[in-house]
Design a protein around this motif. Structure first.
Motif, PDB file in Angstrom:
ATOM      1  N   VAL A   1       0.851  -1.196   0.000  1.00 10.06           N
ATOM      2  CA  VAL A   1       0.000   0.000   0.000  1.00 10.06           C
ATOM      3  C   VAL A   1       0.885   1.244   0.000  1.00 10.06           C
ATOM      4  O   VAL A   1       1.747   1.392   0.880  1.00 10.06           O
ATOM      5  N   CYS A   2       0.700   2.102  -0.983  1.00  7.26           N
ATOM      6  CA  CYS A   2       1.418   3.382  -1.025  1.00  7.26           C
ATOM      7  C   CYS A   2       0.444   4.502  -1.340  1.00  7.26           C
ATOM      8  O   CYS A   2      -0.666   4.258  -1.822  1.00  7.26           O
ATOM      9  N   THR A   3       0.867   5.716  -1.075  1.00 10.64           N
ATOM     10  CA  THR A   3       0.047   6.884  -1.369  1.00 10.64           C
ATOM     11  C   THR A   3       0.870   7.912  -2.121  1.00 10.64           C
ATOM     12  O   THR A   3       2.047   8.120  -1.807  1.00 10.64           O
ATOM     13  N   ILE A   4       0.252   8.532  -3.121  1.00  9.50           N
ATOM     14  CA  ILE A   4       0.881   9.637  -3.853  1.00  9.50           C
ATOM     15  C   ILE A   4       0.207  10.927  -3.380  1.00  9.50           C
ATOM     16  O   ILE A   4      -1.022  10.998  -3.304  1.00  9.50           O
ATOM     17  N   ALA A   5       1.026  11.920  -3.043  1.00  6.32           N
ATOM     18  CA  ALA A   5       0.492  13.230  -2.636  1.00  6.32           C
ATOM     19  C   ALA A   5       0.848  14.249  -3.730  1.00  6.32           C
ATOM     20  O   ALA A   5       1.937  14.816  -3.716  1.00  6.32           O
ATOM     21  N   PRO A   6      -0.068  14.445  -4.690  1.00  6.14           N
ATOM     22  CA  PRO A   6       0.250  15.336  -5.816  1.00  6.14           C
ATOM     23  C   PRO A   6       0.206  16.803  -5.412  1.00  6.14           C
ATOM     24  O   PRO A   6      -0.498  17.194  -4.474  1.00  6.14           O
ATOM     25  N   GLY A   7       0.981  17.592  -6.166  1.00  6.04           N
ATOM     26  CA  GLY A   7       0.907  19.056  -6.042  1.00  6.04           C
ATOM     27  C   GLY A   7      -0.171  19.565  -6.974  1.00  6.04           C
ATOM     28  O   GLY A   7      -1.338  19.226  -6.812  1.00  6.04           O
ATOM     29  N   LEU A   8       0.216  20.349  -7.986  1.00  5.19           N
ATOM     30  CA  LEU A   8      -0.772  20.932  -8.903  1.00  5.19           C
ATOM     31  C   LEU A   8      -0.669  20.239 -10.257  1.00  5.19           C
ATOM     32  O   LEU A   8       0.371  20.316 -10.913  1.00  5.19           O
TER      33      LEU A   8
END
Ligand SMILES: NC(=O)c1ccc[n+]([C@@H]2O[C@H](COP(=O)([O-])OP(=O)(O)OC[C@H]3O[C@@H](n4cnc5c(N)ncnc54)[C@H](O)[C@@H]3O)[C@@H](O)[C@H]2O)c1
Length: 256
Positions: free
Chosen positions: A187-194
């Motif tokens: 399980v991983c998470t991506i934290a996008p900017g704009l």
């Protein structure tokens, strides 16, 4: 995990980051379940992709809908969904209190329900099935990828609900990775900017330019395929687990 072995359920894939991810995974040889609301463009997108793609009209907060989407994937592709990419999400812009009164509580809870509840719902239901399947080489059974946001860390004025939901996604990444480690599910998470998704592409060009200037390098909006590229890398790199990765060009959002 190799893309050829992947049956991916991508939520929110009728638009933006989810769509780019579904298209990229499909190009790489994965089977994809386009999972989005019934009124979305999901059917057209699945049709354009052709073989190896199907549309499952789904509200991610519904157990029945997600179960039906997982069933549809297995029926079409002969294997259980083994990758979930959670891109379905909503945002509201509202301050905690204004002269008109306090933030609407129902609106706050709705954002949490879709963004957090919806992501957890797909993972728990997919994991229940995957836990009973035969593992692939290396003991892997699946990979789940969530979408937080830089707003999990640098929430702006008016982002209480959105930031709370994205912070919860960051917070649940490690415990779910630990819960599912015994089943060979990462399980991983991506934290996008704009990113240049329909939401931001609809803003006037001048506003887009101003937003781009806030990004140290590269000073531009992200291409949704760059999000999809990271999702692909997470799927393929077995050592990535329990981690949240910012994908933001070193952007740190100011208060407003
Ligand atoms: N675009 C950005 O710059 C950015 C930045 C940080 C985080 N994000 C996050 O990335 C994710 C995708 O964002 P996007 O810009 O591609 O948004 P988008 O609005 O283009 O796509 C979101 C999709 O989710 C679907 N959706 C909404 N509620 C749903 C539900 N209950 N069930 C199923 N589908 C539902 C919508 O129909 C839509 O197709 C969101 O979680 C968003 O918060 C986006």
């Amino acid at each position: 995990m190799k893309l050829q072995d992947v049956v991916a359920l991508v939520t929110g894939s009728a638009s933006g980051l989810g769509r780019a991810t579904a298209e990229r995974l499909h190009r790489g040889g994965a089977k994809v379940v386009i999972c989005d609301l019934p009124q979305s463009q999901g059917a057209e997108i699945a049709k354009a992709l052709g073989e190896g793609a199907l549309f499952a009209p789904t509200d991610v907060t519904s157990e029945a809908d997600v179960t039906a989407a997982l069933d549809a994937g297995k029926a079409a592709f002969g294997r259980d969904v083994n990758v979930v990419v959670n891109c379905a999400g909503i945002a509201v812009a509202a301050r905690t209190v204004t002269r008109k009164g306090p933030h609407d509580l129902g609106q706050f809870l709705k954002v949490l329900n879709v963004n957090v509840g919806g992501s957890f719902n797909t993972m728990r239901l997919a994991a229940a099935r995957l836990s009973e399947t035969e593992a692939l080489a290396g003991g892997e059974r699946g990979v789940f990828i969530n979408t937080a946001s830089v707003a999990a860390y640098d929430g702006q004025i008016g982002q209480a609900a959105y930031s709370a939901s994205k912070g919860a996604i960051v917070g649940m990444t490690l415990p779910i990775a630990r819960d599912l480690a015994g089943f060979g599910i990462r399980v991983c998470t991506i934290a996008p900017g704009l990113f240049r998704t329909p939401m931001l592409a609809g803003l006037p060009e001048q506003v887009q330019n101003e937003l781009s200037k806030m990004v140290p390098f590269p000073s531009r909006l992200g291409d949704p395929d760059e999000y999809g590229h990271l999702a692909q890398h997470i799927i393929e790199n077995a050592m990535l687990n329990g981690e949240v990765i910012r994908l933001d060009g070193a952007l740190r959002m100011p208060p407003k």
